[in-house]
Design a protein around this motif. Structure first.
Motif, mmCIF file in Angstrom:
data_model
loop_
_atom_site.group_PDB
_atom_site.id
_atom_site.type_symbol
_atom_site.label_atom_id
_atom_site.label_comp_id
_atom_site.label_asym_id
_atom_site.label_seq_id
_atom_site.Cartn_x
_atom_site.Cartn_y
_atom_site.Cartn_z
ATOM 1 N N GLN A 51 1.188 5.568 11.632
ATOM 2 C CA GLN A 51 2.343 4.691 11.837
ATOM 3 C C GLN A 51 2.154 3.855 13.100
ATOM 4 O O GLN A 51 2.468 2.658 13.112
ATOM 5 C CB GLN A 51 3.639 5.502 11.940
ATOM 6 C CG GLN A 51 4.149 6.004 10.622
ATOM 7 C CD GLN A 51 5.501 6.696 10.754
ATOM 8 O OE1 GLN A 51 5.904 7.119 11.838
ATOM 9 N NE2 GLN A 51 6.192 6.832 9.634
ATOM 10 N N GLU A 52 1.598 4.459 14.132
ATOM 11 C CA GLU A 52 1.421 3.757 15.397
ATOM 12 C C GLU A 52 0.397 2.617 15.269
ATOM 13 O O GLU A 52 0.647 1.496 15.728
ATOM 14 C CB GLU A 52 0.977 4.740 16.483
ATOM 15 C CG GLU A 52 0.941 4.124 17.859
ATOM 16 C CD GLU A 52 0.739 5.161 18.948
ATOM 17 O OE1 GLU A 52 0.175 4.772 19.987
ATOM 18 O OE2 GLU A 52 1.137 6.323 18.771
ATOM 19 N N LYS A 53 -0.731 2.864 14.624
ATOM 20 C CA LYS A 53 -1.768 1.829 14.465
ATOM 21 C C LYS A 53 -1.289 0.717 13.530
ATOM 22 O O LYS A 53 -1.587 -0.460 13.747
ATOM 23 C CB LYS A 53 -3.072 2.433 13.945
ATOM 24 C CG LYS A 53 -3.748 3.342 14.939
ATOM 25 C CD LYS A 53 -4.244 2.567 16.135
ATOM 26 C CE LYS A 53 -4.974 3.474 17.103
ATOM 27 N NZ LYS A 53 -5.296 2.801 18.360
ATOM 28 N N PHE A 54 -0.542 1.095 12.491
ATOM 29 C CA PHE A 54 0.024 0.102 11.578
ATOM 30 C C PHE A 54 1.002 -0.790 12.334
ATOM 31 O O PHE A 54 0.986 -2.021 12.196
ATOM 32 C CB PHE A 54 0.702 0.814 10.406
ATOM 33 C CG PHE A 54 1.190 -0.087 9.312
ATOM 34 C CD1 PHE A 54 0.349 -0.984 8.678
ATOM 35 C CD2 PHE A 54 2.511 -0.012 8.873
ATOM 36 C CE1 PHE A 54 0.797 -1.802 7.656
ATOM 37 C CE2 PHE A 54 2.974 -0.816 7.846
ATOM 38 C CZ PHE A 54 2.113 -1.721 7.241
ATOM 39 N N ALA A 55 1.836 -0.171 13.166
ATOM 40 C CA ALA A 55 2.790 -0.927 13.978
ATOM 41 C C ALA A 55 2.062 -1.898 14.911
ATOM 42 O O ALA A 55 2.470 -3.055 15.045
ATOM 43 C CB ALA A 55 3.668 0.034 14.779
ATOM 44 N N ASP B 154 7.251 -2.111 16.782
ATOM 45 C CA ASP B 154 7.332 -0.770 17.341
ATOM 46 C C ASP B 154 7.111 0.270 16.241
ATOM 47 O O ASP B 154 7.434 0.032 15.078
ATOM 48 C CB ASP B 154 8.716 -0.578 17.980
ATOM 49 C CG ASP B 154 8.769 0.685 18.804
ATOM 50 O OD1 ASP B 154 8.201 0.677 19.914
ATOM 51 O OD2 ASP B 154 9.352 1.679 18.322
ATOM 52 N N ARG B 155 6.555 1.418 16.612
ATOM 53 C CA ARG B 155 6.320 2.492 15.646
ATOM 54 C C ARG B 155 7.605 2.920 14.948
ATOM 55 O O ARG B 155 7.617 3.218 13.749
ATOM 56 C CB ARG B 155 5.678 3.711 16.320
ATOM 57 C CG ARG B 155 5.370 4.848 15.331
ATOM 58 C CD ARG B 155 5.063 6.157 16.040
ATOM 59 N NE ARG B 155 6.094 6.579 16.962
ATOM 60 C CZ ARG B 155 7.229 7.179 16.605
ATOM 61 N NH1 ARG B 155 7.504 7.409 15.340
ATOM 62 N NH2 ARG B 155 8.105 7.551 17.514
ATOM 63 N N THR B 156 8.720 2.904 15.663
ATOM 64 C CA THR B 156 9.984 3.306 15.043
ATOM 65 C C THR B 156 10.409 2.327 13.947
ATOM 66 O O THR B 156 11.102 2.706 13.015
ATOM 67 C CB THR B 156 11.108 3.439 16.088
ATOM 68 O OG1 THR B 156 11.264 2.195 16.763
ATOM 69 C CG2 THR B 156 10.791 4.551 17.072
ATOM 70 N N THR B 157 9.951 1.077 14.053
ATOM 71 C CA THR B 157 10.238 0.095 13.003
ATOM 72 C C THR B 157 9.531 0.502 11.720
ATOM 73 O O THR B 157 10.123 0.488 10.636
ATOM 74 C CB THR B 157 9.797 -1.315 13.443
ATOM 75 O OG1 THR B 157 10.504 -1.658 14.633
ATOM 76 C CG2 THR B 157 10.059 -2.340 12.361
ATOM 77 N N GLN C 232 7.559 -11.183 8.323
ATOM 78 C CA GLN C 232 6.613 -10.094 8.560
ATOM 79 C C GLN C 232 5.823 -9.725 7.299
ATOM 80 O O GLN C 232 4.751 -9.133 7.388
ATOM 81 C CB GLN C 232 7.357 -8.842 9.049
ATOM 82 C CG GLN C 232 7.989 -9.013 10.402
ATOM 83 C CD GLN C 232 8.922 -7.866 10.748
ATOM 84 O OE1 GLN C 232 9.707 -7.416 9.925
ATOM 85 N NE2 GLN C 232 8.815 -7.404 11.990
ATOM 86 N N ARG C 233 6.342 -10.075 6.154
ATOM 87 C CA ARG C 233 5.758 -9.618 4.892
ATOM 88 C C ARG C 233 4.354 -10.157 4.605
ATOM 89 O O ARG C 233 3.505 -9.388 4.147
ATOM 90 C CB ARG C 233 6.709 -9.909 3.737
ATOM 91 C CG ARG C 233 7.940 -9.019 3.830
ATOM 92 C CD ARG C 233 8.957 -9.350 2.764
ATOM 93 N NE ARG C 233 10.108 -8.484 2.917
ATOM 94 C CZ ARG C 233 10.676 -7.828 1.924
ATOM 95 N NH1 ARG C 233 10.212 -7.949 0.697
ATOM 96 N NH2 ARG C 233 11.705 -7.063 2.149
ATOM 97 N N PRO C 234 4.056 -11.432 4.857
ATOM 98 C CA PRO C 234 2.681 -11.874 4.580
ATOM 99 C C PRO C 234 1.637 -11.110 5.392
ATOM 100 O O PRO C 234 0.601 -10.708 4.867
ATOM 101 C CB PRO C 234 2.703 -13.363 4.963
ATOM 102 C CG PRO C 234 4.132 -13.765 4.816
ATOM 103 C CD PRO C 234 4.924 -12.560 5.232
ATOM 104 N N VAL D 13 -2.539 -6.797 5.880
ATOM 105 C CA VAL D 13 -2.998 -5.566 6.534
ATOM 106 C C VAL D 13 -3.161 -4.446 5.512
ATOM 107 O O VAL D 13 -4.119 -3.666 5.578
ATOM 108 C CB VAL D 13 -2.022 -5.160 7.670
ATOM 109 C CG1 VAL D 13 -2.297 -3.764 8.177
ATOM 110 C CG2 VAL D 13 -2.097 -6.169 8.815
ATOM 111 N N LEU D 14 -2.240 -4.372 4.553
ATOM 112 C CA LEU D 14 -2.313 -3.325 3.515
ATOM 113 C C LEU D 14 -3.232 -3.710 2.359
ATOM 114 O O LEU D 14 -3.426 -2.930 1.442
ATOM 115 C CB LEU D 14 -0.910 -3.025 2.971
ATOM 116 C CG LEU D 14 0.047 -2.356 3.952
ATOM 117 C CD1 LEU D 14 1.443 -2.262 3.348
ATOM 118 C CD2 LEU D 14 -0.460 -0.976 4.364
ATOM 119 N N GLN D 15 -3.787 -4.923 2.404
ATOM 120 C CA GLN D 15 -4.705 -5.430 1.377
ATOM 121 C C GLN D 15 -4.063 -5.394 -0.017
ATOM 122 O O GLN D 15 -4.642 -4.901 -0.984
ATOM 123 C CB GLN D 15 -6.019 -4.649 1.383
ATOM 124 C CG GLN D 15 -6.749 -4.765 2.684
ATOM 125 C CD GLN D 15 -8.015 -3.942 2.740
ATOM 126 O OE1 GLN D 15 -8.381 -3.269 1.790
ATOM 127 N NE2 GLN D 15 -8.695 -3.997 3.858
#
Length: 126
Positions: free
Chosen positions: A19-23, A29-32, A47-49, A54-56
């Protein structure tokens, strides 16, 4: 708001992100990320594009990841939706989607003439 989004968490983990690296990759923020996965809030449209990149995944696939867990993934429903084309068709669609994301990542920032030349070099799926 939606229920828990296990599919989003599974995809994040499959891409090798905590979660932290994705954030960090999304500059939030990780909490997001935690609230997104819990279904408490939705990512902002802007944020979606970046999230899809990132998630390919394609934007439609991201929409599926952002639905509550009780919704079937479109890839699982492709044989049902496309009749006799079946699982082979679903695999082809997934592979095409993956290649398009990779191509998009590779072409980001290139002049349009270079993109056209590179796109003509992409091998056919199937």
């Amino acid at each position: 708001m939606a229920g828990k989004r296990k599919l989003l968490a599974q995809r994040r983990k499959a891409c090798g992100f905590t979660q932290e690296k994705f954030a960090e990759a999304l500059r939030v923020d990780r909490t997001t990320v935690q609230r997104w996965e819990a279904g408490q809030v939705d990512p902002h449209p802007y944020q979606r594009p970046r999230m899809a990149k990132v998630l390919q995944v394609l934007p439609d696939e991201l929409d599926t990841l952002l639905t509550a867990d009780d919704t079937q993934m479109i890839a699982e429903r492709l044989p049902e939706l496309n009749g006799d084309r079946g699982q082979g068709f679903a695999q082809t669609v997934r592979e095409m989607s993956r290649r398009l994301v990779l191509l998009d990542n590779e072409m980001n920032g290139l002049p349009i003439a270079d993109v056209a030349v590179r796109a003509s070099e992409v091998e056919r799926v199937g």
